[in-house]
Design an enzyme around this catalytic site. Structure first.
Site, PDB file in Angstrom:
ATOM      1  CB  CYS A  50      32.987  48.054  52.119  1.00  0.00           C
ATOM      2  SG  CYS A  50      32.823  47.973  49.983  1.00  0.00           S
ATOM      3  CG  ASN A 188      32.002  44.085  35.045  1.00  0.00           C
ATOM      4  OD1 ASN A 188      33.490  43.126  35.878  1.00  0.00           O
ATOM      5  ND2 ASN A 188      31.994  44.277  34.118  1.00  0.00           N
ATOM      6  CD  GLU A 190      37.256  51.696  42.265  1.00  0.00           C
ATOM      7  OE1 GLU A 190      38.061  51.766  43.429  1.00  0.00           O
ATOM      8  OE2 GLU A 190      35.961  51.923  43.213  1.00  0.00           O
ATOM      9  N   GLY A 192      34.352  44.372  41.801  1.00  0.00           N
ATOM     10  CA  GLY A 192      34.473  42.839  41.403  1.00  0.00           C
ATOM     11  C   GLY A 192      35.070  43.772  40.379  1.00  0.00           C
TER      12      GLY A 192
END
Length: 409
Positions: A50, A188, A190, A192
């Site tokens: 990220c 959904n 890691e 999430g």
């Protein structure tokens, strides 16, 4: 030392620039394969999270490309428009960066744990696609080992180590109480799942979106509800908080889709994705407060943390020295292995020569042979690498050559 890296991260670039360099798993594989076709490149690893995208290469002396230009080319971007956001490192500077990075002390959320897994996964992806080489393999493995040692021996922070935990603390400082709040987590993966678990721990009512074609096989955190991804814009009407954390290159919440909806008087949207999931224009809506990943950063100014950083530096110094010793002597390692194997066979023959009259069953004999061989190799390795620590490199190499001649004659 023929190791180089180039990267963009949160230190120099905001999320609007970082997201243009973000690479999915598929794109990372493509990038590594393309880099390995460049003349002089012997191995490549891509690290994309990220907060950073980095390309690592091991190369020959003949490699003469600008790695920053390579990174931009792979993303279809003009290097001269982005060069101020890129950082290039080579040799020992690059090695030190990876060891520090793997510990989480270069992360936006100081001391976070996810980076260890991300570095390990980056190496695994390169290995699975035959893109790495021995130098990058050893470098990344030793960096992960060093990071685990740091995590075991030093408590870098009293806080939980993830972006979502810091996001929740940030909201709590704003007097946001999540107990019994209706929350939706889009994604959904890691991040999430970590988000859903963290919200449940705060007493929130959590619903997770699932892609319809996966709805029958995907596990969601215990205690959470699920809806199909396509139902998210209908469900958002009743939400107090929405977290979006997908790996999709497309927006999960678009301005045009949300602007005419009847929302609650106040709704918080948290975008933890890079590239960003949520259209930044939604923040123009009066009832919406939008946060992105750049809004969350842990303060690292307290004295205890500074003291711990000094301990980290000591551990990393020793671990980096180990890598440098390996790198300096990597060309002679096959000879060391050959000596150890030859010595093991020599010892084994002498043992059996002395105990040939003993009545030993075949199964026990095979077990004993393996034990002798393993123990012999370990003893020889200990002697050889013990010499390395007490001799100059040139003197150590002479010793290795001498030992090798003994078993070559």
């Amino acid at each position: 030392m023929n190791i180089r890296m180039v990267g963009i991260d949160h230190d120099k670039a905001s999320v609007e620039y970082r997201e243009q360099f973000a690479l999915t798993k598929h794109k990372s594989i493509e990038a590594m394969m393309k880099m390995n076709q460049v003349e002089g490149v012997e191995g490549c690893v891509v690290l994309s999270t990220c907060n950073r995208t980095e390309i690592w290469i091991s190369h020959l002396d003949t490699f003469d490309k600008n790695l920053g230009e390579c990174l931009c080319f792979l993303n279809g971007l003009d290097y001269y428009n982005y060069r101020q956001y890129l950082t290039q490192r080579c040799g020992i500077e690059a090695v030190e960066h990876l060891f520090n990075l793997s510990c989480g002390i270069k992360s936006k959320v100081f001391g976070e744990d996810q980076i260890i897994t991300q570095v390990k996964d980056a190496l695994a992806l390169a290995r699975e696609n035959y893109c790495t080489n021995n130098v990058l393999e050893v470098l990344f493995r030793m960096a992960v080992t060093a990071a685990k040692k740091v995590k075991t021996e030093i408590k870098l922070t009293n806080a939980s180590h993830s972006v979502i935990e810091e996001a929740i603390r940030h909201l709590q400082r704003k007097n946001v109480d999540l107990k019994d709040k209706v929350c939706m987590v889009i994604g959904n993966g890691e991040m999430g799942k970590l988000s859903a678990i963290a919200l449940k721990e705060q007493g929130a009512k959590v619903t997770v979106t699932i892609r319809q074609y996966k709805s029958g096989v995907v596990e969601i955190p215990t205690g959470c509800n699920r809806i199909n991804y396509g139902e998210r814009m209908e469900f958002i009407r009743q939400c107090d908080l929405v977290i979006s954390a997908t790996a999709s290159p497309n927006c999960t919440i678009k301005y045009e889709e949300i602007k005419n909806l009847e929302l609650k008087d106040s709704i918080i949207l948290v975008d933890l994705a890079v590239p960003r999931d949520i259209d930044a224009r939604v923040n123009e809506l009066k009832q919406v407060k939008l946060y992105d990943i750049d809004d969350f950063k842990l303060d690292i100014t307290d004295e205890k943390r500074k003291e711990n950083l000094e301990k980290v530096e000591d551990i990393l110094h020793n671990q980096i020295e180990e890598f440098l010793k390996w790198y300096e002597c990597k060309d002679i390692m096959p000879v060391v292995k050959q000596i150890a194997d030859s010595a093991a066979r020599d010892i084994q023959n002498r043992v059996w020569g002395a105990s040939g009259k003993l009545n030993i069953e075949e199964e026990s004999k095979e077990s004993l042979e393996k034990t002798i061989q393993d123990a012999s190799i370990k003893v020889v390795d200990k002697l050889i690498f013990g010499l390395r620590d007490s001799l100059t490199t040139d003197a150590w190499r002479e010793c290795i050559e001498g030992m090798n001649k003994i078993y070559s004659e």
